[in-house]
Write a protein that holds these residues in place. Structure first.
Motif, PDB file in Angstrom:
ATOM      1  N   ARG A 368     -11.517 -21.097 -65.965  1.00 49.78           N
ATOM      2  CA  ARG A 368     -11.942 -19.975 -65.384  1.00 49.78           C
ATOM      3  C   ARG A 368     -12.546 -20.197 -64.196  1.00 49.78           C
ATOM      4  O   ARG A 368     -13.365 -21.377 -64.036  1.00 49.78           O
ATOM      5  CB  ARG A 368     -13.415 -19.848 -66.711  1.00 49.78           C
ATOM      6  CG  ARG A 368     -13.004 -19.942 -67.300  1.00 49.78           C
ATOM      7  CD  ARG A 368     -14.036 -19.105 -68.756  1.00 49.78           C
ATOM      8  NE  ARG A 368     -14.498 -18.895 -69.468  1.00 49.78           N
ATOM      9  CZ  ARG A 368     -13.409 -18.104 -71.026  1.00 49.78           C
ATOM     10  NH1 ARG A 368     -12.163 -17.311 -70.085  1.00 49.78           N
ATOM     11  NH2 ARG A 368     -13.253 -18.323 -72.019  1.00 49.78           N
ATOM     12  N   TYR A 369     -12.118 -19.579 -63.088  1.00 52.01           N
ATOM     13  CA  TYR A 369     -12.379 -19.948 -61.755  1.00 52.01           C
ATOM     14  C   TYR A 369     -13.565 -18.304 -61.556  1.00 52.01           C
ATOM     15  O   TYR A 369     -13.433 -17.292 -61.447  1.00 52.01           O
ATOM     16  CB  TYR A 369     -11.442 -19.586 -60.603  1.00 52.01           C
ATOM     17  CG  TYR A 369     -12.282 -20.085 -59.554  1.00 52.01           C
ATOM     18  CD1 TYR A 369     -11.850 -21.476 -58.869  1.00 52.01           C
ATOM     19  CD2 TYR A 369     -12.141 -19.269 -58.487  1.00 52.01           C
ATOM     20  CE1 TYR A 369     -12.084 -21.178 -57.206  1.00 52.01           C
ATOM     21  CE2 TYR A 369     -12.702 -19.000 -57.292  1.00 52.01           C
ATOM     22  CZ  TYR A 369     -12.551 -20.241 -56.345  1.00 52.01           C
ATOM     23  OH  TYR A 369     -12.855 -21.110 -55.279  1.00 52.01           O
ATOM     24  N   LEU A 370     -15.066 -18.508 -61.326  1.00 50.78           N
ATOM     25  CA  LEU A 370     -15.689 -17.704 -61.177  1.00 50.78           C
ATOM     26  C   LEU A 370     -16.740 -17.088 -59.417  1.00 50.78           C
ATOM     27  O   LEU A 370     -17.514 -18.268 -59.635  1.00 50.78           O
ATOM     28  CB  LEU A 370     -16.913 -17.304 -62.186  1.00 50.78           C
ATOM     29  CG  LEU A 370     -16.330 -17.790 -63.557  1.00 50.78           C
ATOM     30  CD1 LEU A 370     -17.493 -17.890 -65.101  1.00 50.78           C
ATOM     31  CD2 LEU A 370     -15.579 -16.602 -63.769  1.00 50.78           C
ATOM     32  N   GLY A 371     -15.951 -16.919 -58.778  1.00 47.53           N
ATOM     33  CA  GLY A 371     -16.855 -16.713 -57.595  1.00 47.53           C
ATOM     34  C   GLY A 371     -17.410 -15.866 -57.510  1.00 47.53           C
ATOM     35  O   GLY A 371     -17.406 -14.430 -58.165  1.00 47.53           O
ATOM     36  N   GLU A 372     -18.983 -16.084 -57.062  1.00 48.83           N
ATOM     37  CA  GLU A 372     -20.154 -15.119 -57.687  1.00 48.83           C
ATOM     38  C   GLU A 372     -20.149 -13.916 -56.937  1.00 48.83           C
ATOM     39  O   GLU A 372     -20.552 -12.856 -57.310  1.00 48.83           O
ATOM     40  CB  GLU A 372     -21.144 -15.765 -56.554  1.00 48.83           C
ATOM     41  CG  GLU A 372     -21.162 -16.270 -55.154  1.00 48.83           C
ATOM     42  CD  GLU A 372     -22.605 -16.771 -54.665  1.00 48.83           C
ATOM     43  OE1 GLU A 372     -23.651 -17.089 -55.826  1.00 48.83           O
ATOM     44  OE2 GLU A 372     -23.423 -17.066 -53.856  1.00 48.83           O
ATOM     45  N   ASN A 373     -19.082 -13.493 -55.553  1.00 51.32           N
ATOM     46  CA  ASN A 373     -19.306 -12.143 -55.387  1.00 51.32           C
ATOM     47  C   ASN A 373     -17.596 -11.424 -55.921  1.00 51.32           C
ATOM     48  O   ASN A 373     -17.439 -10.225 -55.104  1.00 51.32           O
ATOM     49  CB  ASN A 373     -19.107 -12.781 -53.979  1.00 51.32           C
ATOM     50  CG  ASN A 373     -19.866 -13.030 -52.864  1.00 51.32           C
ATOM     51  OD1 ASN A 373     -21.359 -12.825 -53.583  1.00 51.32           O
ATOM     52  ND2 ASN A 373     -19.809 -13.866 -51.434  1.00 51.32           N
ATOM     53  N   VAL A 374     -17.321 -11.435 -56.558  1.00 53.63           N
ATOM     54  CA  VAL A 374     -16.334 -10.472 -57.716  1.00 53.63           C
ATOM     55  C   VAL A 374     -16.819 -10.586 -59.013  1.00 53.63           C
ATOM     56  O   VAL A 374     -16.562  -9.764 -59.219  1.00 53.63           O
ATOM     57  CB  VAL A 374     -15.062 -11.152 -57.114  1.00 53.63           C
ATOM     58  CG1 VAL A 374     -14.803 -12.487 -57.562  1.00 53.63           C
ATOM     59  CG2 VAL A 374     -13.798 -10.327 -57.583  1.00 53.63           C
ATOM     60  N   ALA A 375     -17.189 -12.019 -59.333  1.00 49.21           N
ATOM     61  CA  ALA A 375     -17.242 -12.008 -61.150  1.00 49.21           C
ATOM     62  C   ALA A 375     -18.890 -11.604 -61.408  1.00 49.21           C
ATOM     63  O   ALA A 375     -19.204 -12.667 -61.637  1.00 49.21           O
ATOM     64  CB  ALA A 375     -16.692 -13.054 -61.552  1.00 49.21           C
ATOM     65  N   PHE A 376     -19.052 -10.603 -61.149  1.00 51.58           N
ATOM     66  CA  PHE A 376     -20.499 -10.217 -61.369  1.00 51.58           C
ATOM     67  C   PHE A 376     -21.208 -10.123 -61.932  1.00 51.58           C
ATOM     68  O   PHE A 376     -21.895 -10.413 -62.371  1.00 51.58           O
ATOM     69  CB  PHE A 376     -20.193  -8.191 -60.673  1.00 51.58           C
ATOM     70  CG  PHE A 376     -20.079  -8.206 -59.258  1.00 51.58           C
ATOM     71  CD1 PHE A 376     -20.172  -9.220 -58.459  1.00 51.58           C
ATOM     72  CD2 PHE A 376     -19.803  -7.078 -58.853  1.00 51.58           C
ATOM     73  CE1 PHE A 376     -20.383  -8.904 -57.253  1.00 51.58           C
ATOM     74  CE2 PHE A 376     -19.816  -6.874 -57.499  1.00 51.58           C
ATOM     75  CZ  PHE A 376     -20.196  -7.972 -56.511  1.00 51.58           C
ATOM     76  N   ALA A 377     -20.638  -9.759 -63.060  1.00 48.61           N
ATOM     77  CA  ALA A 377     -20.931  -9.961 -64.503  1.00 48.61           C
ATOM     78  C   ALA A 377     -20.338 -10.565 -65.606  1.00 48.61           C
ATOM     79  O   ALA A 377     -19.854  -9.852 -66.468  1.00 48.61           O
ATOM     80  CB  ALA A 377     -21.970  -9.128 -65.054  1.00 48.61           C
ATOM     81  N   PRO A 378     -19.405 -11.453 -65.462  1.00 51.53           N
ATOM     82  CA  PRO A 378     -18.366 -11.918 -66.958  1.00 51.53           C
ATOM     83  C   PRO A 378     -18.860 -12.033 -67.829  1.00 51.53           C
ATOM     84  O   PRO A 378     -20.136 -12.558 -68.547  1.00 51.53           O
ATOM     85  CB  PRO A 378     -18.170 -13.041 -66.270  1.00 51.53           C
ATOM     86  CG  PRO A 378     -18.670 -13.949 -65.390  1.00 51.53           C
ATOM     87  CD  PRO A 378     -20.242 -12.071 -65.115  1.00 51.53           C
ATOM     88  N   THR A 379     -17.819 -11.567 -68.876  1.00 49.34           N
ATOM     89  CA  THR A 379     -17.900 -11.804 -70.306  1.00 49.34           C
ATOM     90  C   THR A 379     -18.125 -13.047 -71.135  1.00 49.34           C
ATOM     91  O   THR A 379     -18.538 -13.255 -72.382  1.00 49.34           O
ATOM     92  CB  THR A 379     -17.043 -10.968 -71.149  1.00 49.34           C
ATOM     93  OG1 THR A 379     -17.606 -10.585 -72.558  1.00 49.34           O
ATOM     94  CG2 THR A 379     -15.642 -12.042 -71.499  1.00 49.34           C
ATOM     95  N   TYR A 380     -18.135 -14.108 -70.631  1.00 47.45           N
ATOM     96  CA  TYR A 380     -18.372 -15.421 -71.084  1.00 47.45           C
ATOM     97  C   TYR A 380     -19.564 -15.715 -71.674  1.00 47.45           C
ATOM     98  O   TYR A 380     -20.265 -16.184 -70.995  1.00 47.45           O
ATOM     99  CB  TYR A 380     -17.467 -16.332 -70.060  1.00 47.45           C
ATOM    100  CG  TYR A 380     -15.915 -15.837 -69.471  1.00 47.45           C
ATOM    101  CD1 TYR A 380     -14.943 -14.945 -70.713  1.00 47.45           C
ATOM    102  CD2 TYR A 380     -16.196 -15.775 -68.257  1.00 47.45           C
ATOM    103  CE1 TYR A 380     -13.582 -14.500 -70.045  1.00 47.45           C
ATOM    104  CE2 TYR A 380     -14.606 -15.285 -67.767  1.00 47.45           C
ATOM    105  CZ  TYR A 380     -14.068 -14.465 -68.360  1.00 47.45           C
ATOM    106  OH  TYR A 380     -12.519 -13.900 -68.029  1.00 47.45           O
ATOM    107  N   ASP A 381     -19.902 -16.400 -72.819  1.00 45.55           N
ATOM    108  CA  ASP A 381     -21.236 -16.867 -73.065  1.00 45.55           C
ATOM    109  C   ASP A 381     -21.584 -18.354 -72.542  1.00 45.55           C
ATOM    110  O   ASP A 381     -22.376 -18.214 -72.400  1.00 45.55           O
ATOM    111  CB  ASP A 381     -20.990 -17.358 -74.476  1.00 45.55           C
ATOM    112  CG  ASP A 381     -20.738 -16.062 -75.277  1.00 45.55           C
ATOM    113  OD1 ASP A 381     -21.674 -14.986 -75.202  1.00 45.55           O
ATOM    114  OD2 ASP A 381     -19.817 -16.329 -76.445  1.00 45.55           O
ATOM    115  N   THR A 382     -20.685 -19.371 -71.943  1.00 45.34           N
ATOM    116  CA  THR A 382     -20.742 -20.266 -70.989  1.00 45.34           C
ATOM    117  C   THR A 382     -19.976 -19.771 -69.168  1.00 45.34           C
ATOM    118  O   THR A 382     -20.682 -20.991 -69.108  1.00 45.34           O
ATOM    119  CB  THR A 382     -19.936 -21.362 -71.091  1.00 45.34           C
ATOM    120  OG1 THR A 382     -18.432 -20.797 -70.979  1.00 45.34           O
ATOM    121  CG2 THR A 382     -20.103 -21.693 -73.040  1.00 45.34           C
TER     122      THR A 382
END
Length: 432
Positions: A368-382
């Protein structure tokens, strides 16, 4: 299908009438007056539940097909003057023969409409996080600490009330308790969702506070709630249109912090396309958010002219090789942000726990690569704000409606590439 099943149906359906004298005449020549089922068969024939074979015979000793049994159940479902005990058995039979009933044009939901107008589902959930985020004081951890452990309990209630054949009102009540602190544990109860839902052939509409989920990316961008309207239509290719307001307090750390000082909600419009006719699934989406809060996000723009918009494009795909193996991936980008404006995910899954089937289990591995300005509220528990890394997990259903899961994320912070970000997560849920 032997006569014993027919006997169970006929006996149950006349329980309420057993205390009265049967006035119905027996139309079947092969059911003598001294037969044990004479009264039941006569009454059910009078009620139109059974018809026999048209030659004055009932043929009670003959095997029947599932289709013939479904016909009798459908007629029993149409009866309104049945006792509560009879209704319970009809419910069970309708569930067993639901496929045949659907082929007959009788939806099991028709039976449900004769039951209580309000139904309740719920979940009692325990979750545990152990976070190790290096040199991020005050961001994800308590000030002065790289490590933070969190325990939370949640009680969720979900009522559904029938309005008519096509419309229902649904809601979600959540009660959360933070048990990380032995003293002064805080709790709150909130109405998380309430909306009206209309279901028609290949068309659905929702109005109110409802789920906001990026189905085309399986939750890479969003898994939250919004207030507004949603319309979904299509058969193999499903199109979803959404518009309303989204509470930015539920976004990632960077956006929610800015929202607290500027604008707590964003105007929202979105469209999703999902196509999944067989083993292959494809999805695409576009979402626009407008809020002054984006101008206050320090990492959002390089220029002095701050944008108050977020324009997010996203695509996703999946392929199920067989009943056990599934591969999926997704990508999203925010055109308005200059920094940390992309997110992507790839995951390989084996089997998967089904909460209603005890003994089922599953495993998965993901990057997973979660840029903060696009993955606003991802579903992943971690999920951690602005991180990248590998994740592994497993889930298991030890008992019916008891679900357990554990996962571990080992990654790095995007803004500090040499700093660790690790999360251990566990969950136990009891559904009712």
């Amino acid at each position: 299908m032997k006569k014993t099943l027919v006997s169970a149906l006929t006996t149950a359906l006349v329980v309420g009438a057993a205390s009265t004298t049967f006035a119905a005449a027996n139309p079947f020549s092969d059911v003598p007056a001294d037969h044990w089922a004479y009264d039941a068969v006569s009454q059910l024939a009078a009620d139109g539940v059974i018809e026999g074979y048209g030659d004055t015979t009932f043929r009670g000793n003959q095997n029947i097909t599932r289709y013939e049994m479904a016909q009798m159940i459908a007629k029993a479902m149409a009866k309104s003057d049945v006792s509560a005990a009879d209704k319970v058995l009809i419910d069970k039979l309708a569930a067993e023969f639901s496929d045949e009933l659907n082929n007959l044009g009788v939806r099991v939901s028709n039976l449900e409409r004769n039951a209580d107008m309000v139904k309740w589902n719920g979940e009692a959930r325990y979750r545990y996080w152990s976070k190790r985020v290096e040199d991020r004081d005050g961001v994800h951890n308590e000030a002065g600490k790289d490590k933070q452990n969190t325990d939370r309990l949640k009680l969720r209630l979900e009522p559904t009330a029938e309005v008519n054949q096509n419309w229902h009102v649904k809601a979600r009540l959540d009660a959360d308790i933070n048990t990380s602190k032995d003293t002064g544990a805080t709790g709150d109860v909130k109405l998380a969702r309430v909306y009206a839902q209309g279901d028609y052939k290949n068309f659905q509409v929702k109005l109110g506070k409802q789920a906001l989920f990026s189905t085309e990316t399986n939750g890479l961008v969003l898994d939250d709630d919004f207030s507004g309207a949603q319309v979904t239509f299509g058969k193999d290719l499903k199109t979803t249109l959404e518009a309303g307001r989204w509470d930015l307090d539920n976004a990632d750390y960077a956006v929610s912090t800015a929202a607290a000082a500027k604008d707590s909600a964003a105007n929202y419009q979105g469209i999703m396309l999902n196509y999944a006719p067989n083993k292959l699934s494809l999805g695409a989406g576009y979402r626009h958010f407008g809020s002054d809060a984006f101008t206050k996000v320090a990492s959002y723009n390089n220029s002095s002219s701050k944008s108050d918009d977020a324009n997010i494009w996203s695509v996703g795909a999946g392929y199920r090789f067989d009943r056990n193996w599934n591969l999926e991936g997704a990508f999203a980008k925010n055109d308005e942000a200059d920094n940390y404006n992309t997110a992507h995910n790839i995951q390989l899954s084996y089997k998967g726990a089904d909460r209603v089937n005890a003994g089922t289990w599953g495993l998965y591995g993901a990057y997973r690569y979660l840029g903060e300005n696009v993955a606003f509220a991802p579903t992943y528990d971690t999920a951690l704000n602005n991180t990248k890394g590998w994740e592994v997990g497993a889930d298991y259903t030890p008992f019916h409606n008891v679900y357990t899961a554990v996962s571990y994320f080992d990654g790095k912070q995007l803004a500090r590439s040499d700093k660790d970000a690790k999360v251990l997560f566990g969950r136990v849920s009891f559904f009712f």
